[in-house]
Design a protein around this motif. Structure first.
Motif, short mmCIF file in Angstrom:
data_model
loop_
_atom_site.label_atom_id
_atom_site.label_comp_id
_atom_site.label_asym_id
_atom_site.label_seq_id
_atom_site.Cartn_x
_atom_site.Cartn_y
_atom_site.Cartn_z
N VAL A 287 20.51 38.46 49.28
CA VAL A 287 21.32 38.13 48.23
C VAL A 287 20.55 38.38 47.20
O VAL A 287 19.48 38.03 47.00
N ALA A 288 21.00 39.40 46.13
CA ALA A 288 20.36 39.73 44.94
C ALA A 288 21.29 39.82 43.96
O ALA A 288 22.13 40.80 43.92
N TRP B 219 29.56 42.48 46.10
CA TRP B 219 30.64 41.24 46.11
C TRP B 219 30.58 40.42 44.86
O TRP B 219 29.47 40.60 44.15
N VAL B 220 31.86 39.85 44.76
CA VAL B 220 31.69 38.89 43.51
C VAL B 220 31.98 37.75 44.22
O VAL B 220 32.86 37.25 44.86
N HIS C 222 28.31 27.21 51.70
CA HIS C 222 29.76 27.89 52.02
C HIS C 222 30.13 28.67 50.38
O HIS C 222 30.28 28.01 49.31
N ARG C 223 29.77 29.86 50.37
CA ARG C 223 29.94 30.76 49.37
C ARG C 223 31.42 31.41 49.58
O ARG C 223 31.68 32.13 50.45
N LEU C 224 32.23 31.38 48.38
CA LEU C 224 33.40 31.92 48.25
C LEU C 224 33.16 33.45 47.53
O LEU C 224 32.74 33.40 46.52
N GLN C 225 33.44 34.54 48.28
CA GLN C 225 32.86 35.84 47.75
C GLN C 225 34.31 36.64 47.80
O GLN C 225 34.94 36.66 48.99
N PRO D 94 32.61 34.19 37.35
CA PRO D 94 32.04 34.77 38.84
C PRO D 94 30.62 35.65 38.42
O PRO D 94 30.37 36.07 37.15
N MET D 95 29.95 35.74 39.44
CA MET D 95 28.94 36.61 39.45
C MET D 95 28.97 37.85 40.54
O MET D 95 29.32 37.74 41.69
N VAL D 96 27.97 38.89 40.13
CA VAL D 96 28.14 40.14 41.08
C VAL D 96 26.69 39.86 42.21
O VAL D 96 25.57 39.43 41.56
N VAL D 97 26.89 39.94 43.46
CA VAL D 97 25.80 39.91 44.33
C VAL D 97 25.81 41.23 45.14
O VAL D 97 26.99 41.52 45.49
#
Length: 341
Positions: free
Chosen positions: A192-193, A268-269, A307-310, A335-338
């Motif tokens: 993840v970045a 991903w968002v 648990h990540r919702l993307q 939200p954030m972009v990864v």
């Protein structure tokens, strides 16, 4: 709606994060009188509970502040935004409730002495201090509530050996325009970045590459704090934009279990990260109703106890940025972009 906006006030007391929880004590449950009679608000009828039954509920919590401070509540007591109180539509007045934020594991105990909030999906309206201690000041968020019955109080069953649970990170000191940061959770930097937000969506601050906020982030307005929902009595119903009442979308079988790294690589968002999967699933259901076109791209990744919702994957950073704008405008989250590699 009366003139003026709701919010935290301008002279916030210091050390609100150290205000003790409400101390449950046996209080008679009224079987007659104004607070126990059926009532109607905005065309919908409500039947208050008049016995000592257990009660559990999950849904969205909001909070209310200076606009109603010192005004009379449905129970006749003055509202104190800096006390540990709350409003509920049907619980006996008064009642004691344990409120849990599944996004960070924090819990508080509040005394319910008012009616509200009267918006579909919202289950409790918290005082400013209760919302602060749960890290909910940025707007609305999923919670779980459990009533502490008089029998629980009589036997002491409501007590927990370790006391009320809080996340490891300390609660930030409140300011007139509250920006309470969620507790960070370490994330393996190998996969993840965080990627810089596009110019169209500058709502979320930059996040270090090795951490992600554990909460479905709601935006903080620079000009004024968000307005929490108003309960009954002297508090007037607030005009809000609710999610469309569509039937929940069934996610594909592989939605929460990616089959391979190749299938999940790309941009991903991230809508939110949770220590409990129920929090991620609740937000996924809300996002699917609010943005049906994005529903097939929603995934819950369960890794390392988080648990990540993307939503994704997207072919480019710009495409992900467009989704960020849609989510921010429709769901009022940040939200954030990864990038998954």
């Amino acid at each position: 709606m009366a003139s003026g906006r709701d919010g935290p006030g301008t002279n916030i007391p210091a050390d609100l994060d150290r205000v003790p929880d409400a101390e449950p004590r046996i209080e008679a449950i009224r079987s007659s009188g104004g607070t126990s009679k059926p009532y109607t608000v905005l065309g919908r009828g409500y039947q208050p509970i008049t016995d000592d039954r257990p009660f559990r509920e999950s849904g969205i919590a909001s909070w209310y502040g200076r606009k109603f401070h010192a005004a009379s509540t449905a129970s006749g007591e003055p509202y104190d935004m800096y006390a540990m109180t709350a409003a509920h539509k049907t619980l006996p007045l008064p009642s004691y409730v344990r409120v849990r934020n599944p996004a960070n594991g924090r819990e508080v105990i509040v005394r319910v002495n008012d009616r509200g909030p009267f918006v579909d999906g919202r289950v409790i309206d918290l005082s400013y201090t209760a919302a602060l201690k749960l890290d909910l000041l940025r707007g609305v968020a999923p919670v779980e509530i459990e009533r502490i019955t008089n029998e629980d109080i009589r036997t002491g069953a409501w007590r927990r050996d370790a006391g009320t649970a809080y996340a490891a990170a300390p609660v930030p000191t409140p300011t007139p325009a509250p920006r309470v940061a969620a507790a960070p959770v370490a994330v393996p930097s190998a996969w993840v970045a965080p990627v810089a937000m596009t110019a169209a969506a500058p709502a979320a601050p930059a996040t270090p590459a090795a951490t992600m906020p554990v909460a479905p982030q709601t935006p903080v307005m620079a000009s004024a704090p968000s307005e929490p929902e108003a309960p009954a009595g002297p508090r007037e119903a607030m005009v809000v934009t609710d999610l469309a009442p569509l039937a929940p979308l069934s996610a594909p079988a592989a939605a929460s279990t990616p089959s391979s790294a190749a299938a999940t690589s790309g941009f991903w968002v991230q809508l939110g990260a949770f220590r409990e999967r129920d929090g991620a699933e609740t937000l996924r259901s809300q996002a699917a109703r609010g943005l049906p076109t994005l529903a097939p791209q929603l995934r819950v990744f369960s890794e390392a106890g988080t648990h990540r919702l993307q939503a994704g994957p997207f072919p480019s950073r710009n495409a992900a940025g467009e989704a960020v704008t849609q989510l921010r405008d429709n769901l009022r989250i940040a939200p954030m972009v990864v990038e998954r590699r």
